[in-house]
Design a protein around this motif. Structure first.
Motif, PDB file in Angstrom:
ATOM      1  N   GLY A   1      79.737 114.292   1.287  1.00 55.25           N
ATOM      2  CA  GLY A   1      80.968 113.523   1.364  1.00 55.25           C
ATOM      3  C   GLY A   1      82.129 114.355   1.866  1.00 55.25           C
ATOM      4  N   VAL A   2      82.195 115.616   1.436  1.00 49.61           N
ATOM      5  CA  VAL A   2      83.229 116.539   1.913  1.00 49.61           C
ATOM      6  C   VAL A   2      83.145 116.682   3.434  1.00 49.61           C
ATOM      7  CG1 VAL A   2      83.766 119.016   2.013  1.00 49.61           C
ATOM      8  CG2 VAL A   2      83.675 117.845  -0.190  1.00 49.61           C
ATOM      9  N   GLY A   3      81.921 116.805   3.949  1.00 51.18           N
ATOM     10  CA  GLY A   3      81.760 116.887   5.396  1.00 51.18           C
ATOM     11  C   GLY A   3      82.316 115.664   6.100  1.00 51.18           C
ATOM     12  N   ALA A   4      82.064 114.472   5.519  1.00 52.10           N
ATOM     13  CA  ALA A   4      82.573 113.236   6.116  1.00 52.10           C
ATOM     14  C   ALA A   4      84.098 113.182   6.052  1.00 52.10           C
ATOM     15  CB  ALA A   4      81.964 112.035   5.399  1.00 52.10           C
ATOM     16  N   ILE A   5      84.671 113.667   4.954  1.00 54.52           N
ATOM     17  CA  ILE A   5      86.133 113.689   4.818  1.00 54.52           C
ATOM     18  C   ILE A   5      86.747 114.613   5.851  1.00 54.52           C
ATOM     19  CG2 ILE A   5      88.007 114.454   3.300  1.00 54.52           C
ATOM     20  CD1 ILE A   5      86.141 113.479   0.947  1.00 54.52           C
ATOM     21  N   VAL A   6      86.196 115.811   5.970  1.00 50.89           N
ATOM     22  CA  VAL A   6      86.752 116.798   6.907  1.00 50.89           C
ATOM     23  C   VAL A   6      86.718 116.267   8.333  1.00 50.89           C
ATOM     24  CG1 VAL A   6      86.321 119.042   7.976  1.00 50.89           C
ATOM     25  CG2 VAL A   6      86.267 118.825   5.491  1.00 50.89           C
ATOM     26  N   ARG A   7      85.560 115.750   8.752  1.00 47.85           N
ATOM     27  CA  ARG A   7      85.481 115.343  10.157  1.00 47.85           C
ATOM     28  C   ARG A   7      86.315 114.099  10.443  1.00 47.85           C
ATOM     29  NH1 ARG A   7      80.316 114.887  14.361  1.00 47.85           N
ATOM     30  NH2 ARG A   7      81.431 116.012  15.989  1.00 47.85           N
ATOM     31  N   SER A   8      86.396 113.177   9.480  1.00 53.88           N
ATOM     32  CA  SER A   8      87.252 111.996   9.664  1.00 53.88           C
ATOM     33  C   SER A   8      88.703 112.422   9.808  1.00 53.88           C
ATOM     34  CB  SER A   8      87.096 111.035   8.481  1.00 53.88           C
ATOM     35  OG  SER A   8      85.786 110.515   8.409  1.00 53.88           O
ATOM     36  N   ALA A   9      89.136 113.373   8.971  1.00 48.29           N
ATOM     37  CA  ALA A   9      90.511 113.866   9.053  1.00 48.29           C
ATOM     38  C   ALA A   9      90.753 114.597  10.366  1.00 48.29           C
ATOM     39  CB  ALA A   9      90.801 114.789   7.867  1.00 48.29           C
ATOM     40  N   LEU A  10      89.776 115.377  10.817  1.00 51.28           N
ATOM     41  CA  LEU A  10      89.923 116.076  12.097  1.00 51.28           C
ATOM     42  C   LEU A  10      90.071 115.099  13.252  1.00 51.28           C
ATOM     43  CD1 LEU A  10      87.273 118.948  11.690  1.00 51.28           C
ATOM     44  CD2 LEU A  10      89.766 119.203  11.776  1.00 51.28           C
ATOM     45  N   ARG A  11      89.488 113.908  13.106  1.00 50.24           N
ATOM     46  CA  ARG A  11      89.610 112.896  14.163  1.00 50.24           C
ATOM     47  C   ARG A  11      90.889 112.081  14.033  1.00 50.24           C
ATOM     48  NH1 ARG A  11      83.743 110.348  15.875  1.00 50.24           N
ATOM     49  NH2 ARG A  11      82.702 112.343  16.288  1.00 50.24           N
ATOM     50  N   GLY A  12      91.692 112.370  13.016  1.00 50.07           N
ATOM     51  CA  GLY A  12      92.977 111.698  12.887  1.00 50.07           C
ATOM     52  C   GLY A  12      92.972 110.433  12.075  1.00 50.07           C
ATOM     53  N   ALA A  13      91.867 110.122  11.411  1.00 50.23           N
ATOM     54  CA  ALA A  13      91.779 108.910  10.612  1.00 50.23           C
ATOM     55  C   ALA A  13      92.528 109.063   9.287  1.00 50.23           C
ATOM     56  CB  ALA A  13      90.315 108.564  10.328  1.00 50.23           C
ATOM     57  N   ILE A  14      92.927 107.953   8.711  1.00 53.54           N
ATOM     58  CA  ILE A  14      93.399 107.921   7.322  1.00 53.54           C
ATOM     59  C   ILE A  14      92.157 107.885   6.437  1.00 53.54           C
ATOM     60  CG2 ILE A  14      94.573 106.542   5.564  1.00 53.54           C
ATOM     61  CD1 ILE A  14      96.423 105.534   7.796  1.00 53.54           C
ATOM     62  N   VAL A  15      92.044 108.830   5.523  1.00 54.89           N
ATOM     63  CA  VAL A  15      90.838 108.962   4.714  1.00 54.89           C
ATOM     64  C   VAL A  15      91.164 108.678   3.253  1.00 54.89           C
ATOM     65  CG1 VAL A  15      88.931 110.468   4.027  1.00 54.89           C
ATOM     66  CG2 VAL A  15      89.972 110.725   6.290  1.00 54.89           C
ATOM     67  N   ILE A  16      90.367 107.797   2.650  1.00 54.49           N
ATOM     68  CA  ILE A  16      90.465 107.502   1.222  1.00 54.49           C
ATOM     69  C   ILE A  16      89.190 108.012   0.567  1.00 54.49           C
ATOM     70  CG2 ILE A  16      90.752 105.710  -0.533  1.00 54.49           C
ATOM     71  CD1 ILE A  16      91.929 103.914   1.711  1.00 54.49           C
ATOM     72  N   ALA A  17      89.316 108.979  -0.322  1.00 53.70           N
ATOM     73  CA  ALA A  17      88.168 109.585  -0.989  1.00 53.70           C
ATOM     74  C   ALA A  17      87.993 108.986  -2.369  1.00 53.70           C
ATOM     75  CB  ALA A  17      88.348 111.099  -1.090  1.00 53.70           C
ATOM     76  N   VAL A  18      86.745 108.686  -2.726  1.00 56.46           N
ATOM     77  CA  VAL A  18      86.437 108.065  -4.020  1.00 56.46           C
ATOM     78  C   VAL A  18      85.401 108.902  -4.754  1.00 56.46           C
ATOM     79  CG1 VAL A  18      85.597 105.983  -5.188  1.00 56.46           C
ATOM     80  CG2 VAL A  18      86.888 105.781  -3.054  1.00 56.46           C
ATOM     81  N   ASP A  19      85.684 109.193  -6.012  1.00 58.59           N
ATOM     82  CA  ASP A  19      84.729 109.908  -6.854  1.00 58.59           C
ATOM     83  C   ASP A  19      85.128 109.677  -8.307  1.00 58.59           C
ATOM     84  OD1 ASP A  19      82.594 112.318  -5.962  1.00 58.59           O
ATOM     85  OD2 ASP A  19      83.173 112.352  -8.070  1.00 58.59           O
ATOM     86  N   VAL A  20      84.286 110.179  -9.227  1.00 53.95           N
ATOM     87  CA  VAL A  20      84.595 110.091 -10.655  1.00 53.95           C
ATOM     88  C   VAL A  20      85.070 111.431 -11.196  1.00 53.95           C
ATOM     89  CG1 VAL A  20      82.980 108.196 -11.031  1.00 53.95           C
ATOM     90  CG2 VAL A  20      82.183 110.565 -11.298  1.00 53.95           C
ATOM     91  N   SER A  21      85.120 112.449 -10.347  1.00 56.17           N
ATOM     92  CA  SER A  21      85.500 113.797 -10.760  1.00 56.17           C
ATOM     93  C   SER A  21      86.905 114.127 -10.261  1.00 56.17           C
ATOM     94  CB  SER A  21      84.505 114.826 -10.211  1.00 56.17           C
ATOM     95  OG  SER A  21      85.026 116.131 -10.290  1.00 56.17           O
ATOM     96  N   LYS A  22      87.795 114.477 -11.174  1.00 51.54           N
ATOM     97  CA  LYS A  22      89.151 114.866 -10.779  1.00 51.54           C
ATOM     98  C   LYS A  22      89.131 116.102  -9.901  1.00 51.54           C
ATOM     99  CE  LYS A  22      91.326 112.995 -14.966  1.00 51.54           C
ATOM    100  NZ  LYS A  22      92.098 113.307 -16.204  1.00 51.54           N
ATOM    101  N   GLU A  23      88.255 117.069 -10.239  1.00 54.74           N
ATOM    102  CA  GLU A  23      88.190 118.296  -9.473  1.00 54.74           C
ATOM    103  C   GLU A  23      87.771 118.035  -8.031  1.00 54.74           C
ATOM    104  OE1 GLU A  23      87.799 119.151 -13.752  1.00 54.74           O
ATOM    105  OE2 GLU A  23      86.710 117.813 -12.390  1.00 54.74           O
ATOM    106  N   LYS A  24      86.771 117.175  -7.868  1.00 56.12           N
ATOM    107  CA  LYS A  24      86.303 116.879  -6.517  1.00 56.12           C
ATOM    108  C   LYS A  24      87.352 116.121  -5.711  1.00 56.12           C
ATOM    109  CE  LYS A  24      81.345 117.156  -7.366  1.00 56.12           C
ATOM    110  NZ  LYS A  24      80.037 116.477  -7.346  1.00 56.12           N
ATOM    111  N   LEU A  25      88.090 115.254  -6.373  1.00 55.27           N
ATOM    112  CA  LEU A  25      89.133 114.506  -5.673  1.00 55.27           C
ATOM    113  C   LEU A  25      90.291 115.416  -5.262  1.00 55.27           C
ATOM    114  CD1 LEU A  25      89.126 111.219  -7.768  1.00 55.27           C
ATOM    115  CD2 LEU A  25      88.338 111.505  -5.408  1.00 55.27           C
ATOM    116  N   GLU A  26      90.596 116.397  -6.100  1.00 52.68           N
ATOM    117  CA  GLU A  26      91.638 117.362  -5.737  1.00 52.68           C
ATOM    118  C   GLU A  26      91.227 118.152  -4.503  1.00 52.68           C
ATOM    119  OE1 GLU A  26      92.313 119.731  -9.177  1.00 52.68           O
ATOM    120  OE2 GLU A  26      93.267 118.105 -10.317  1.00 52.68           O
TER     121      GLU A  26
END
Length: 338
Positions: free
Chosen positions: A173-198
């Motif tokens: 999921g981190v890989g998907a977040i990074v590449r989406s952000a690199l492409r300029g998209a607005i990214v909404i991340a979802v998880d149950v872990s506060k640490e992972k969301l940070e």
């Protein structure tokens, strides 16, 4: 040489196996670091139907070239740091003919359908070796899992006009977040872990939703003005997230599934049609995805110390998997150091 084997559910053993010999067109690698991934954890839990035990796990590799076979070409040298494309392909199935060998019908991934890289030495065909350049062996051990997330973004054709919802903020999921952000998209991340969301926020997520504390649908409605996400990337593999992906997708949106669900899932298929969704699977990664991850890591913007939760000795492989199993929300990547 030493090798880590998962011999039965919940049991790891350190085996002594013969060191492999070099072959024509191959190189001998000294393994430096190998990552434990989610498929290895499922094998340890007895929940991986693709694996026949006992198996040597591991396909997230940082290694050093120590011997060259004949006919490997002039570009690779002893001492080079490398990673490895851990997938196989037949060259004759429809996926291979369509230039998508990552989805080969007969693929055998190291550590899953065949023995993996958690050994002191490994012989690899030159075609599977990826030169590491200036990346460290630790960085190279993160390339494969991040490339799987990068590939999902490519499958989704993400652009800078998209809102991308990523369900699950593990390494893929981190890989998907990074590449989406690199492409300029607005990214909404979802998880149950506060640490992972940070961490997701620090890696480019514009917004985060803790689905253990917030109503996912209601929070998404606020963020998208009730329009839904243009792209939803499912990186968990649970019934709940598979269903949520379809619900969260905008009309004419794209839904990309990476996670392997462990059970049959009853979909309300009317929304496939009403929303005219593009629903796509995303499997493994391509050479282009590996190269994109390595380019990102070379920028030195990746917080390595946060992605690597722990580094364990070979003898502590059992402890590593037990610690992950006891607190999965805390773990991004565990590395075994050889």
């Amino acid at each position: 040489m030493k090798a880590i084997k998962i011999v039965k559910e919940g049991r790891v053993e350190i085996a002594d196996i013969p060191q492999p010999t070099i072959k024509d067109g191959h190189v001998l690698l000294k393994i430096d670091y190998v990552g434990f991934c989610g498929s290895d954890l499922n094998t340890f839990r007895g929940l991986n139907p693709l694996v026949q035990l006992p198996v040597i796990p591991g396909h997230e590799i940082g290694a050093t070239v120590v011997e060259l076979g004949t006919n490997v070409g002039p570009d690779i040298k002893i001492g080079n740091r490398v990673t490895v494309n851990p997938y196989s392909n037949c060259g004759i199935c429809t996926a291979c003919k369509n230039n998508r060998p990552n989805a080969c019908r007969y693929n055998e991934t190291m550590g899953v359908q065949r023995d993996g890289a958690m050994t002191e030495y490994l012989v690899v065909p030159i075609q599977r070796v990826i030169m590491g350049g200036q990346l460290s062996s630790k960085e190279l051990a993160l390339v494969e899992p991040m490339s799987v997330g990068f590939h999902a973004v490519d499958r989704a054709n993400v652009t800078d006009s998209d809102i991308v919802l990523v369900l699950g903020c593990g390494m893929i999921g981190v890989g998907a977040i990074v590449r989406s952000a690199l492409r300029g998209a607005i990214v909404i991340a979802v998880d149950v872990s506060k640490e992972k969301l940070e961490l997701a926020k620090s890696l480019g997520a514009t917004f985060t939703i803790n689905s253990a504390e917030e109503d996912l649908a209601a929070s998404l409605d606020i963020l998208t003005h009730a329009m839904g996400a243009d792209v939803v990337i499912e990186a968990v593999g649970r019934k709940e997230t598979y269903l949520a992906a379809v619900d969260a997708a905008a009309y004419t949106g794209r839904v990309i599934y990476i996670g392997y669900a462990k059970e049959a899932i009853p979909f309300d298929t009317q929304f496939f049609v009403k929303k005219e969704l593009d629903i796509r699977g995303s499997r493994n990664a391509t050479a282009k995805d590996f190269a994109a991850v390595m380019h990102y890591l070379k920028m030195k913007k990746c917080p390595m110390e946060q992605l690597i939760t722990g580094v364990y000795r070979v003898e502590d492989a059992q402890l590593a998997l037990e610690s992950w199993l006891s607190d999965p929300g805390r773990v991004f990547r565990l590395l075994i150091e050889f």
